[in-house]
Design a protein around this motif. Structure first.
Motif, PDB file in Angstrom:
ATOM      1  N   GLY A 142     -14.428  -0.067  -3.208  1.00 16.39           N
ATOM      2  CA  GLY A 142     -13.420  -0.470  -4.173  1.00 16.39           C
ATOM      3  C   GLY A 142     -12.429   0.625  -4.522  1.00 16.39           C
ATOM      4  N   GLN A 143     -12.623   1.834  -4.007  1.00 20.13           N
ATOM      5  CA  GLN A 143     -11.662   2.890  -4.275  1.00 20.13           C
ATOM      6  C   GLN A 143     -10.523   2.778  -3.282  1.00 20.13           C
ATOM      7  OE1 GLN A 143     -13.734   6.579  -3.976  1.00 20.13           O
ATOM      8  NE2 GLN A 143     -14.740   6.359  -5.953  1.00 20.13           N
ATOM      9  N   ALA A 144      -9.343   2.556  -3.780  1.00 18.64           N
ATOM     10  CA  ALA A 144      -8.172   2.420  -2.911  1.00 18.64           C
ATOM     11  C   ALA A 144      -7.593   3.792  -2.611  1.00 18.64           C
ATOM     12  CB  ALA A 144      -7.122   1.547  -3.595  1.00 18.64           C
ATOM     13  N   ALA A 145      -6.840   3.853  -1.542  1.00 23.78           N
ATOM     14  CA  ALA A 145      -6.130   5.087  -1.204  1.00 23.78           C
ATOM     15  C   ALA A 145      -5.106   5.369  -2.290  1.00 23.78           C
ATOM     16  CB  ALA A 145      -5.441   4.933   0.139  1.00 23.78           C
ATOM     17  N   PRO A 146      -4.704   6.623  -2.452  1.00 22.07           N
ATOM     18  CA  PRO A 146      -3.695   6.952  -3.462  1.00 22.07           C
ATOM     19  C   PRO A 146      -2.442   6.090  -3.294  1.00 22.07           C
ATOM     20  CG  PRO A 146      -4.592   8.940  -2.464  1.00 22.07           C
ATOM     21  CD  PRO A 146      -5.149   7.776  -1.708  1.00 22.07           C
ATOM     22  N   ASP A 147      -1.835   5.730  -4.415  1.00 21.96           N
ATOM     23  CA  ASP A 147      -0.654   4.864  -4.386  1.00 21.96           C
ATOM     24  C   ASP A 147       0.416   5.409  -3.449  1.00 21.96           C
ATOM     25  OD1 ASP A 147      -0.634   3.784  -7.876  1.00 21.96           O
ATOM     26  OD2 ASP A 147      -1.834   3.161  -6.163  1.00 21.96           O
ATOM     27  N   GLY A 148       0.923   4.538  -2.573  1.00 21.96           N
ATOM     28  CA  GLY A 148       2.003   4.896  -1.688  1.00 21.96           C
ATOM     29  C   GLY A 148       1.570   5.573  -0.405  1.00 21.96           C
ATOM     30  N   ALA A 149       0.411   6.194  -0.373  1.00 19.92           N
ATOM     31  CA  ALA A 149      -0.013   6.936   0.806  1.00 19.92           C
ATOM     32  C   ALA A 149      -0.204   6.006   1.998  1.00 19.92           C
ATOM     33  CB  ALA A 149      -1.289   7.708   0.516  1.00 19.92           C
ATOM     34  N   SER A 150      -0.952   4.933   1.821  1.00 22.49           N
ATOM     35  CA  SER A 150      -1.211   4.020   2.927  1.00 22.49           C
ATOM     36  C   SER A 150       0.041   3.257   3.344  1.00 22.49           C
ATOM     37  CB  SER A 150      -2.330   3.043   2.569  1.00 22.49           C
ATOM     38  OG  SER A 150      -3.557   3.727   2.566  1.00 22.49           O
ATOM     39  N   THR A 151       0.960   3.049   2.410  1.00 22.54           N
ATOM     40  CA  THR A 151       2.176   2.321   2.778  1.00 22.54           C
ATOM     41  C   THR A 151       3.005   3.115   3.771  1.00 22.54           C
ATOM     42  OG1 THR A 151       3.376   3.172   0.859  1.00 22.54           O
ATOM     43  CG2 THR A 151       2.295   1.031   0.616  1.00 22.54           C
ATOM     44  N   VAL A 152       2.863   4.417   3.776  1.00 22.51           N
ATOM     45  CA  VAL A 152       3.535   5.264   4.760  1.00 22.51           C
ATOM     46  C   VAL A 152       2.735   5.295   6.050  1.00 22.51           C
ATOM     47  CG1 VAL A 152       4.228   7.630   5.272  1.00 22.51           C
ATOM     48  CG2 VAL A 152       4.640   6.682   3.002  1.00 22.51           C
ATOM     49  N   LEU A 153       1.430   5.418   5.918  1.00 19.21           N
ATOM     50  CA  LEU A 153       0.563   5.543   7.087  1.00 19.21           C
ATOM     51  C   LEU A 153       0.418   4.258   7.886  1.00 19.21           C
ATOM     52  CD1 LEU A 153      -2.482   7.768   6.103  1.00 19.21           C
ATOM     53  CD2 LEU A 153      -0.790   8.170   7.866  1.00 19.21           C
ATOM     54  N   VAL A 154       0.360   3.131   7.222  1.00 24.80           N
ATOM     55  CA  VAL A 154       0.092   1.871   7.920  1.00 24.80           C
ATOM     56  C   VAL A 154       1.080   1.615   9.060  1.00 24.80           C
ATOM     57  CG1 VAL A 154      -0.078  -0.640   7.692  1.00 24.80           C
ATOM     58  CG2 VAL A 154      -1.167   0.837   6.003  1.00 24.80           C
ATOM     59  N   PRO A 155       2.391   1.696   8.836  1.00 25.20           N
ATOM     60  CA  PRO A 155       3.295   1.466   9.959  1.00 25.20           C
ATOM     61  C   PRO A 155       3.164   2.535  11.042  1.00 25.20           C
ATOM     62  CG  PRO A 155       4.548   1.796   7.916  1.00 25.20           C
ATOM     63  CD  PRO A 155       3.107   1.842   7.571  1.00 25.20           C
ATOM     64  N   GLU A 156       2.836   3.761  10.654  1.00 20.59           N
ATOM     65  CA  GLU A 156       2.640   4.811  11.651  1.00 20.59           C
ATOM     66  C   GLU A 156       1.424   4.510  12.524  1.00 20.59           C
ATOM     67  OE1 GLU A 156       2.371   8.597   9.685  1.00 20.59           O
ATOM     68  OE2 GLU A 156       4.424   8.472   8.911  1.00 20.59           O
ATOM     69  N   ILE A 157       0.342   4.081  11.898  1.00 20.08           N
ATOM     70  CA  ILE A 157      -0.873   3.757  12.654  1.00 20.08           C
ATOM     71  C   ILE A 157      -0.634   2.521  13.516  1.00 20.08           C
ATOM     72  CG2 ILE A 157      -3.315   3.099  12.482  1.00 20.08           C
ATOM     73  CD1 ILE A 157      -2.605   6.070  11.775  1.00 20.08           C
TER      74      ILE A 157
END
Length: 103
Positions: free
Chosen positions: A19-34
């Motif tokens: 239930g612990q989410a990644a820090p706000d905004g961090a995954s939104t940058v990483l997701v398209p890169e991945i």
């Protein structure tokens, strides 16, 4: 996005990490890169954030290559098991953020 439980070497889940989410905004940058990284290894196809690795043509050899590239590009050593259980670019991005937070 739901966070994946951390899996220990013996296969036990860390209940405190659920239930612990990644820090706000961090995954939104990483997701398209991945997703773009996956697309690169999958013959240039377009990959969405929730596409399942094996359903879109991934296999174990490609998975190992992606894990190696993540280690090079992001300085994070993902386990093979963790990568395959994650299944999607969005969840792999979460794993990367979790590993970054641990270091």
């Amino acid at each position: 996005m739901e966070s994946l439980p951390r899996i220990h070497e013996r296969g036990e889940q860390d209940e405190t990490s659920q239930g612990q989410a990644a820090p706000d905004g961090a995954s939104t940058v990483l997701v398209p890169e991945i997703a773009a990284l996956w697309g690169e290894f999958l013959g240039g196809r377009e990959v969405g954030p929730d596409d399942d690795f094996f359903a879109i043509g991934g296999n174990s050899l490609i998975g190992i290559k992606i894990i190696d590239r993540v280690a090079q590009d992001y300085g994070v050593a993902l386990s093979v098991r963790g990568f395959y259980l994650a299944q999607t670019p969005a969840r792999v991005a979460e794993l990367i953020e979790q590993e970054r937070a641990r270091t």
